[in-house]
Design an enzyme around this catalytic site. Structure first.
Site, mmCIF file in Angstrom:
data_model
loop_
_atom_site.group_PDB
_atom_site.id
_atom_site.type_symbol
_atom_site.label_atom_id
_atom_site.label_comp_id
_atom_site.label_asym_id
_atom_site.label_seq_id
_atom_site.Cartn_x
_atom_site.Cartn_y
_atom_site.Cartn_z
ATOM 1 N N GLU A 122 -0.841 -5.575 39.150
ATOM 2 C CA GLU A 122 -1.735 -6.333 38.257
ATOM 3 C C GLU A 122 -0.963 -7.125 37.206
ATOM 4 O O GLU A 122 -1.521 -7.518 36.182
ATOM 5 C CB GLU A 122 -2.744 -5.395 37.580
ATOM 6 C CG GLU A 122 -3.624 -4.585 38.510
ATOM 7 C CD GLU A 122 -4.509 -5.414 39.426
ATOM 8 O OE1 GLU A 122 -4.455 -6.656 39.360
ATOM 9 O OE2 GLU A 122 -5.248 -4.817 40.226
ATOM 10 N N HIS B 77 -4.450 -1.834 30.840
ATOM 11 C CA HIS B 77 -5.528 -1.781 31.826
ATOM 12 C C HIS B 77 -5.740 -0.301 32.135
ATOM 13 O O HIS B 77 -4.814 0.379 32.577
ATOM 14 C CB HIS B 77 -5.136 -2.542 33.090
ATOM 15 C CG HIS B 77 -5.976 -2.182 34.278
ATOM 16 N ND1 HIS B 77 -7.343 -2.058 34.199
ATOM 17 C CD2 HIS B 77 -5.655 -1.908 35.558
ATOM 18 C CE1 HIS B 77 -7.814 -1.729 35.383
ATOM 19 N NE2 HIS B 77 -6.817 -1.616 36.224
#
Lengths: 209, 211
Positions: free
Chosen positions: B75, B94
């Site tokens: 990511e 995240h």
């Protein structure tokens, strides 16, 4: 190796109790070369000591509980650890639903597109329900979470309970969006073949020492 | 801070995420800005306890290139896009907290329920467009949803938060989780007319809806 496994089991017994996912009667086990190590169901996990972890040979089941663990290891070569628990949101779903859909991608990856509810703790029911999956719920019972390592079975227990809360909570909010079957299968396949494989292999190697 | 200190900061943040129950296993990822051109991110698929500071990866914010043999989080694109778009941001997290992930699965826009939430995040928290992990759709959706705010839900996935410092980013994670729980409890209260909500109350509403 046995001593290392026992220490690891103690570590995860403590973790499951801290996570508030277990109650009296729950057990965890780890596959060994010719059988398994399993915790006593007669003590809360937080109170389990090395003496409460016993070795049971492949064909030497002591009762229905150990027979179930051995049956899972016998049928599923990919499974090396089992944690039976009573995570509260999973228990609530298992009372009235036939399955729990994956509403989050981590559940789709670690558990599968759905976690199904087995009608009983019978090995045949559990194995059928857990086909192509790493976990199942038990009607009016608890949860069986498995993994390549205890660490993965523990993470699976946490992810399953989070998946249960997510399904319940998003339904309460009026818009429970499930992960599509194609996406769920794709993510599960990638997870099994690639993601964290190295990490899990390293954890297994550490124990085998 | 030196590069070594920043790597340690990322490692410590990973352990703290696990300990506070804001993430499970190897899930989630963390980054910190090194300078205008580089960020330090967590590696892919390695749990935060085993991870050493040297396992974190220095990644170019513009090109996403890295020199380490360890693979960075998949990511990294979201982290880099936020740093490119928002010069004031120094840390991005995240994570997959329980109640916030529930709101993400319901794909809601949650209003700021507390003054603290309003100060930390903004007027509301939006949900990004759904996309598979590591895809362009997920990255673009996240960047769009977090515009003008310090957090967003990622549909059926989790949350992204950003802040000038790691400490503030953690504070946002905690407040997001508290407000998400409150948001769901308020929905239960609205149906049952109760002041306090238990797990049995949540299931009472759930059973009615899945009947």
């Amino acid at each position: 190796m046995i001593d290392k496994l026992k220490l690891q089991i103690l570590e995860f017994c403590k973790a499951m109790e801290e996570d508030k996912l277990v109650e009296l009667g729950d057990t965890m086990s780890v596959r060994t070369d010719n059988g398994m190590l399993i915790t006593s169901p007669l003590k809360p996990m937080a109170q389990i000591t090395e003496e409460d972890i016993i070795y049971i040979a492949k064909k030497d089941a002591k009762d229905e509980l150990s027979a179930l663990h051995l049956a899972i290891y016998g049928a599923r070569e990919d499974i090396n650890a089992i944690i039976m628990n009573h995570a509260p949101f999973c228990v609530g779903i298992a009372k009235k639903c036939k399955k729990m859909p994956a509403c989050l991608d981590d559940m789709a990856q670690i558990i599968g597109p759905t976690a199904k509810v087995s009608p009983s703790y019978k090995a045949t029911d559990v194995l059928k329900t857990m086909h192509n999956r790493n976990a199942c719920l038990i009607r009016n019972g608890g949860v069986i979470a498995t993994g390549r390592t205890l660490d993965e079975a523990h993470t699976g227990s946490l992810v399953l309970e989070k998946g249960a809360l997510t399904y319940v909570g998003s339904t309460v909010l009026g818009n429970s969006v499930k992960i599509g079957l194609f996406d769920a299968i794709l993510m599960r396949t990638i997870y099994k073949l690639k993601y964290s494989k190295k990490d899990q292999a390293a954890k297994q190697a550490e124990i085998k020492g | 801070m030196t590069e070594l200190e920043l790597r340690q900061l990322v490692k410590d943040a990973g352990v703290a995420l696990l300990k506070e129950g804001l993430v499970q296993g190897t899930w989630g990822n963390i980054s910190v800005r090194m300078d205008d051109k580089k960020m330090i991110v967590t590696p892919s698929g390695m749990d935060y306890i085993r991870m050493r500071p040297e396992d974190t990866v220095v990644v170019d914010i513009e090109t996403l290139e890295y020199e380490s043999e360890v693979k960075p989080t998949s990511e990294k694109k979201i982290h880099a896009a936020i740093y490119r778009d928002r010069p004031e941001i120094g840390a991005v997290i995240h994570s997959h907290p329980l109640w916030s992930s529930t709101c993400a699965a319901a794909r809601v826009t949650m209003p700021a329920l507390t003054e603290k939430m309003r100060e930390l995040v903004g007027e509301d928290v939006r949900t990004s467009a759904y996309g598979l992990p590591s895809t362009k759709t997920l990255t673009e959706g996240a960047v769009e949803a977090i515009k003008g705010r310090n957090a967003c839900f990622l549909a059926n996935h989790g949350i992204i938060v950003c802040a000038p410092t790691m400490e503030e980013a953690f504070e946002i994670c905690r407040e997001m989780e508290a407000c998400s729980k409150l948001y769901i409890e308020n929905a239960v209260k609205a149906v049952l007319g109760k002041e306090e909500v238990t797990i049995d109350d949540i299931f009472e509403v759930f059973y009615r809806k899945v009947k």
